[in-house]
Design a protein around this motif. Structure first.
Motif, PDB file in Angstrom:
ATOM      1  N   LYS A  22      83.806 -50.245 -22.747  1.00  0.00           N
ATOM      2  CA  LYS A  22      83.694 -51.713 -22.810  1.00  0.00           C
ATOM      3  C   LYS A  22      82.321 -52.137 -22.316  1.00  0.00           C
ATOM      4  O   LYS A  22      81.634 -52.922 -22.968  1.00  0.00           O
ATOM      5  CB  LYS A  22      84.758 -52.371 -21.945  1.00  0.00           C
ATOM      6  N   ASN A  23      81.899 -51.590 -21.154  1.00  0.00           N
ATOM      7  CA  ASN A  23      80.668 -52.088 -20.534  1.00  0.00           C
ATOM      8  C   ASN A  23      79.407 -51.603 -21.229  1.00  0.00           C
ATOM      9  O   ASN A  23      78.306 -51.977 -20.844  1.00  0.00           O
ATOM     10  CB  ASN A  23      80.663 -51.770 -19.044  1.00  0.00           C
ATOM     11  N   TYR A  95      76.255 -63.090 -21.783  1.00  0.00           N
ATOM     12  CA  TYR A  95      74.884 -63.334 -21.309  1.00  0.00           C
ATOM     13  C   TYR A  95      73.887 -62.375 -21.961  1.00  0.00           C
ATOM     14  O   TYR A  95      72.687 -62.605 -21.925  1.00  0.00           O
ATOM     15  CB  TYR A  95      74.748 -63.325 -19.803  1.00  0.00           C
ATOM     16  N   ARG A 121      78.969 -63.998  -9.122  1.00  0.00           N
ATOM     17  CA  ARG A 121      78.374 -63.424 -10.337  1.00  0.00           C
ATOM     18  C   ARG A 121      77.106 -64.185 -10.776  1.00  0.00           C
ATOM     19  O   ARG A 121      77.031 -64.712 -11.869  1.00  0.00           O
ATOM     20  CB  ARG A 121      79.377 -63.354 -11.487  1.00  0.00           C
ATOM     21  N   ILE A 123      73.244 -65.049 -12.101  1.00  0.00           N
ATOM     22  CA  ILE A 123      72.370 -64.376 -13.084  1.00  0.00           C
ATOM     23  C   ILE A 123      70.911 -64.651 -12.745  1.00  0.00           C
ATOM     24  O   ILE A 123      70.028 -64.595 -13.614  1.00  0.00           O
ATOM     25  CB  ILE A 123      72.686 -64.809 -14.530  1.00  0.00           C
ATOM     26  N   ASP A 124      70.625 -64.919 -11.454  1.00  0.00           N
ATOM     27  CA  ASP A 124      69.256 -65.251 -11.043  1.00  0.00           C
ATOM     28  C   ASP A 124      68.262 -64.150 -11.402  1.00  0.00           C
ATOM     29  O   ASP A 124      67.116 -64.424 -11.785  1.00  0.00           O
ATOM     30  CB  ASP A 124      69.208 -65.532  -9.538  1.00  0.00           C
ATOM     31  N   LEU A 125      68.695 -62.880 -11.337  1.00  0.00           N
ATOM     32  CA  LEU A 125      67.755 -61.775 -11.622  1.00  0.00           C
ATOM     33  C   LEU A 125      67.466 -61.661 -13.122  1.00  0.00           C
ATOM     34  O   LEU A 125      66.352 -61.326 -13.533  1.00  0.00           O
ATOM     35  CB  LEU A 125      68.306 -60.454 -11.075  1.00  0.00           C
ATOM     36  N   SER A 162      70.919 -54.521 -10.505  1.00  0.00           N
ATOM     37  CA  SER A 162      71.956 -55.173 -11.318  1.00  0.00           C
ATOM     38  C   SER A 162      72.036 -54.544 -12.705  1.00  0.00           C
ATOM     39  O   SER A 162      71.012 -54.427 -13.405  1.00  0.00           O
ATOM     40  CB  SER A 162      71.606 -56.663 -11.462  1.00  0.00           C
ATOM     41  N   VAL A 163      73.253 -54.164 -13.120  1.00  0.00           N
ATOM     42  CA  VAL A 163      73.456 -53.590 -14.457  1.00  0.00           C
ATOM     43  C   VAL A 163      73.065 -54.609 -15.522  1.00  0.00           C
ATOM     44  O   VAL A 163      72.247 -54.335 -16.400  1.00  0.00           O
ATOM     45  CB  VAL A 163      74.929 -53.161 -14.648  1.00  0.00           C
ATOM     46  N   GLY A 164      73.624 -55.807 -15.399  1.00  0.00           N
ATOM     47  CA  GLY A 164      73.398 -56.833 -16.420  1.00  0.00           C
ATOM     48  C   GLY A 164      71.940 -57.238 -16.516  1.00  0.00           C
ATOM     49  O   GLY A 164      71.391 -57.358 -17.615  1.00  0.00           O
ATOM     50  N   ASP A 305      84.440 -50.815 -10.118  1.00  0.00           N
ATOM     51  CA  ASP A 305      85.495 -51.057 -11.122  1.00  0.00           C
ATOM     52  C   ASP A 305      86.688 -50.121 -10.952  1.00  0.00           C
ATOM     53  O   ASP A 305      87.735 -50.360 -11.548  1.00  0.00           O
ATOM     54  CB  ASP A 305      84.940 -50.917 -12.544  1.00  0.00           C
ATOM     55  N   ILE A 327      80.077 -54.392  -3.444  1.00  0.00           N
ATOM     56  CA  ILE A 327      79.387 -55.031  -4.571  1.00  0.00           C
ATOM     57  C   ILE A 327      79.797 -56.483  -4.753  1.00  0.00           C
ATOM     58  O   ILE A 327      78.970 -57.359  -4.944  1.00  0.00           O
ATOM     59  CB  ILE A 327      79.663 -54.242  -5.892  1.00  0.00           C
ATOM     60  N   ARG A 372      90.550 -55.396 -13.637  1.00  0.00           N
ATOM     61  CA  ARG A 372      90.848 -54.164 -12.889  1.00  0.00           C
ATOM     62  C   ARG A 372      91.989 -54.403 -11.890  1.00  0.00           C
ATOM     63  O   ARG A 372      92.735 -53.475 -11.585  1.00  0.00           O
ATOM     64  CB  ARG A 372      89.601 -53.628 -12.172  1.00  0.00           C
TER      65      ARG A 372
HETATM   66  C1  EPZ Z   1      78.604 -54.971 -14.743  1.00  0.00           C
HETATM   67  O1  EPZ Z   1      78.632 -56.333 -14.344  1.00  0.00           O
HETATM   68  C2  EPZ Z   1      79.992 -54.684 -15.266  1.00  0.00           C
HETATM   69  N1  EPZ Z   1      80.279 -55.570 -16.374  1.00  0.00           N
HETATM   70  C3  EPZ Z   1      81.018 -54.894 -14.160  1.00  0.00           C
HETATM   71  O2  EPZ Z   1      82.283 -54.493 -14.691  1.00  0.00           O
HETATM   72  C4  EPZ Z   1      80.670 -53.976 -12.991  1.00  0.00           C
HETATM   73  O3  EPZ Z   1      81.564 -54.229 -11.943  1.00  0.00           O
HETATM   74  C5  EPZ Z   1      79.231 -54.253 -12.523  1.00  0.00           C
HETATM   75  O4  EPZ Z   1      78.323 -54.097 -13.637  1.00  0.00           O
HETATM   76  C6  EPZ Z   1      78.801 -53.323 -11.409  1.00  0.00           C
HETATM   77  O5  EPZ Z   1      78.907 -52.001 -11.838  1.00  0.00           O
HETATM   78  C7  EPZ Z   1      79.719 -55.300 -17.569  1.00  0.00           C
HETATM   79  O6  EPZ Z   1      78.984 -54.338 -17.721  1.00  0.00           O
HETATM   80  C8  EPZ Z   1      80.073 -56.220 -18.702  1.00  0.00           C
HETATM   81  P1  EPZ Z   1      75.783 -56.475 -11.632  1.00  0.00           P
HETATM   82  P2  EPZ Z   1      77.257 -57.095 -13.931  1.00  0.00           P
HETATM   83  O7  EPZ Z   1      74.781 -57.386 -12.208  1.00  0.00           O
HETATM   84  O8  EPZ Z   1      76.164 -56.588 -14.773  1.00  0.00           O
HETATM   85  C9  EPZ Z   1      74.654 -59.198  -7.980  1.00  0.00           C
HETATM   86  C10 EPZ Z   1      84.544 -54.686 -15.231  1.00  0.00           C
HETATM   87  O9  EPZ Z   1      85.570 -54.716 -14.530  1.00  0.00           O
HETATM   88  N2  EPZ Z   1      73.766 -59.895  -8.920  1.00  0.00           N
HETATM   89  O10 EPZ Z   1      75.472 -55.019 -11.488  1.00  0.00           O
HETATM   90  O11 EPZ Z   1      77.525 -58.556 -13.904  1.00  0.00           O
HETATM   91  C11 EPZ Z   1      76.118 -59.578  -8.227  1.00  0.00           C
HETATM   92  O12 EPZ Z   1      76.450 -60.738  -7.494  1.00  0.00           O
HETATM   93  C12 EPZ Z   1      83.322 -55.482 -14.818  1.00  0.00           C
HETATM   94  O13 EPZ Z   1      84.420 -54.010 -16.292  1.00  0.00           O
HETATM   95  C13 EPZ Z   1      72.858 -60.835  -8.425  1.00  0.00           C
HETATM   96  O14 EPZ Z   1      72.811 -61.108  -7.225  1.00  0.00           O
HETATM   97  O15 EPZ Z   1      77.122 -56.564 -12.455  1.00  0.00           O
HETATM   98  C14 EPZ Z   1      76.878 -58.377  -7.713  1.00  0.00           C
HETATM   99  O16 EPZ Z   1      77.050 -58.511  -6.331  1.00  0.00           O
HETATM  100  C15 EPZ Z   1      83.562 -56.285 -13.551  1.00  0.00           C
HETATM  101  N3  EPZ Z   1      72.034 -61.469  -9.290  1.00  0.00           N
HETATM  102  C16 EPZ Z   1      75.920 -57.215  -7.961  1.00  0.00           C
HETATM  103  O17 EPZ Z   1      74.630 -57.789  -8.241  1.00  0.00           O
HETATM  104  C17 EPZ Z   1      72.061 -61.210 -10.647  1.00  0.00           C
HETATM  105  O18 EPZ Z   1      71.260 -61.820 -11.399  1.00  0.00           O
HETATM  106  C18 EPZ Z   1      76.334 -56.339  -9.122  1.00  0.00           C
HETATM  107  O19 EPZ Z   1      76.274 -57.109 -10.256  1.00  0.00           O
HETATM  108  C19 EPZ Z   1      72.984 -60.271 -11.127  1.00  0.00           C
HETATM  109  C20 EPZ Z   1      73.828 -59.609 -10.244  1.00  0.00           C
END
Ligand code: EPZ
Length: 420
Positions: A22-23, A95, A121, A123-125, A162-164, A305, A327, A372
């Motif tokens: 999915k991810n 996004y 969640r 998206i500042d980064l 951050s993954v996203g 996850d 996280i 989850r």
């Molecule tokens: C991805 O989310 C996954 N979703 C999440 O899976 C997964 O939990 C997460 O990565 C961590 O592995 C998808 O891939 C679609 P992050 P993402 O950006 O990219 C902070 C599931 O159950 N952050 O790595 O949104 C944020 O607050 C989902 O399948 C910022 O501060 O996760 C968090 O604490 C849930 N600023 C941390 O980073 C930002 O701009 C991790 O977020 C972005 C994130």
């Protein structure tokens, strides 16, 4: 509303084939619109998140053809227009259309809801990366207009791996002028899967999977055929189920190294596994399991996850197990319903869960709070004595391809009931 009904306590025997991740696929689909020709994706999972993204593609007049697990995407007739909340708020991964549309046509107009149940969640980064590439951002309270006359490669440091943000900046940079370097990039396998698609179209992305990714802009991206990697979180969820009920259970179509952290933790608890190149066989133990401590971390640490899915397993370990969620700020919402099923769990500061085992669980009526969390309640239902009903199952069906059918095929007494 439909609900899942489970008659618990049955051992599970046979093979479960894992679907595409999915991810990964939720990023590959938007990434495909960067291509100047047609992209074919294979091993696409049958989950509602894919359907939601297909709706957005069709809204943008992108040509989509689906057949079994294949998805062909051709954006040559795409019309870039504002993406409404009704489409974008079905999943957070919408996004990725920010990076893809910015990278392709230097403009994106999208309604994007902040936050979700497991945390703020932000998206500042993502936005920081777009700005540093030369875009201007008009943020009107969940409505973003991001545009640029030109995108110029630059060095971007991510305060959080951050993954996203890593993927979104990669998408925006593949056609930018010059070189972009992402420092402190996330290293999840899904990022490598996206970079491999981009490179197979002719992009120049180096270092995916490490904490420094280098993207050199190109002008044209040609057709490509690309396979979605196996879903490591789906695989981990079934491995946990097998540790509890496997008689034995074979989980195939996986990349074992992607769930190494989970395998080590389960082995620490006393779970015995047979690991092949692309499968794992796991059998429940009659001798009981030792308690373990889990601390979630970015890849290759223990994945957040799989924090919620491991909790039911910890209720069956003989002693006190501790889980620390590092996280997200609110990823224990499913605990009250597990306690309702007779588990002995205390949550502290919304960061620590202390689980006392071994506690036999009793079937009850529970509600999925998120994807989850819903999976963890389903696992509780499979091991509980008696019948469990899980409401709000739309969360579970977002991310687990045919989970009810897969479990039925190995002997679980589980069904989806359509109630009026
Ligand atoms: C991805 O989310 C996954 N979703 C999440 O899976 C997964 O939990 C997460 O990565 C961590 O592995 C998808 O891939 C679609 P992050 P993402 O950006 O990219 C902070 C599931 O159950 N952050 O790595 O949104 C944020 O607050 C989902 O399948 C910022 O501060 O996760 C968090 O604490 C849930 N600023 C941390 O980073 C930002 O701009 C991790 O977020 C972005 C994130």
């Amino acid at each position: 509303m439909a609900y899942i009904k489970i008659d618990g306590g049955r051992l599970l025997e046979g093979e479960i084939k894992i679907s595409g991740a999915k991810n990964s696929v939720v990023a590959l689909i938007p990434a495909a619109i960067l291509c100047d020709e047609e992209v074919s994706l294979v091993n696409v999972p049958t989950i509602s998140d894919v359907d939601s993204l297909e709706e957005i593609l069709s809204f943008l007049n992108v040509d989509v053809k689906r057949h079994n697990d294949e998805m062909k995407i051709d954006s040559n007739k795409m019309i870039n227009k504002p993406i409404p909340a009704s489409l974008s708020n079905k999943l957070r991964a919408s996004y990725y259309f920010m990076g893809a549309l910015l990278g392709k046509g230097h403009k994106v107009d999208i309604y994007f809801p902040g936050g979700c149940t497991i945390g703020k969640r932000p998206i500042d980064l993502h936005l920081k990366g777009f700005k540093e590439l030369g875009a201007t951002i008009t943020d009107m309270d969940d409505h973003f207009i991001i545009e640029a006359n030109e995108l110029k490669g630059c060095k971007i440091y991510l305060d959080v791996a951050s993954v996203g943000a890593t993927i979104n900046i990669m998408l925006a940079a593949v056609k930018a002028k010059g070189k972009t370097i992402i420092e402190n990039a996330a290293k999840e396998p899904e990022i490598i899967n996206v970079a491999t698609l981009l490179n197979s179209m002719g992009a120049k992305v180096k270092g995916a999977g490490t904490n420094v990714i280098e993207i050199t802009g190109v002008n044209y991206l040609h057709k490509a055929l690309h396979e979605v990697i196996p879903d490591r979180i789906e695989a981990g969820t079934y491995l946990i189920i097998g540790a509890l009920l496997g008689n034995p259970l074979k989980i195939s179509n996986i990349i074992p190294s992607h769930i190494e952290s989970l395998i080590y933790k389960l082995q620490e608890a006393g779970v015995s596994t047979l690991i092949g190149d692309d499968y794992i066989v796991v059998r429940r133990s009659d001798d009981g399991y030792h308690p373990i401590d889990i601390k979630t971390a970015v890849y290759p640490g223990y994945p957040t996850d799989l924090q919620q899915p491991i909790i039911p397993f910890l209720t069956q370990c003989d002693g006190i197990s501790k889980v620390e969620e590092t996280i997200y700020e609110n990823r224990f919402m499913n605990i009250p319903d597990i306690v309702k099923m007779s588990a002995d769990i205390i949550v502290r500061d919304n960061r620590y869960a202390i689980i006392k085992g071994k506690t036999p669980l009793k079937g009850d009526r529970v509600i999925a709070t998120d994807l989850r969390g819903g999976a963890s309640l389903l696992i509780c239902g499979l091991i509980a004595d008696g019948e469990t009903r899980i409401d709000n199952i739309k969360y579970i069906l977002r991310g687990y391809d045919q989970i009810v059918e897969k479990l039925q095929s190995v002997g679980a007494k589980i069904e989806i009931v359509d109630s009026e």
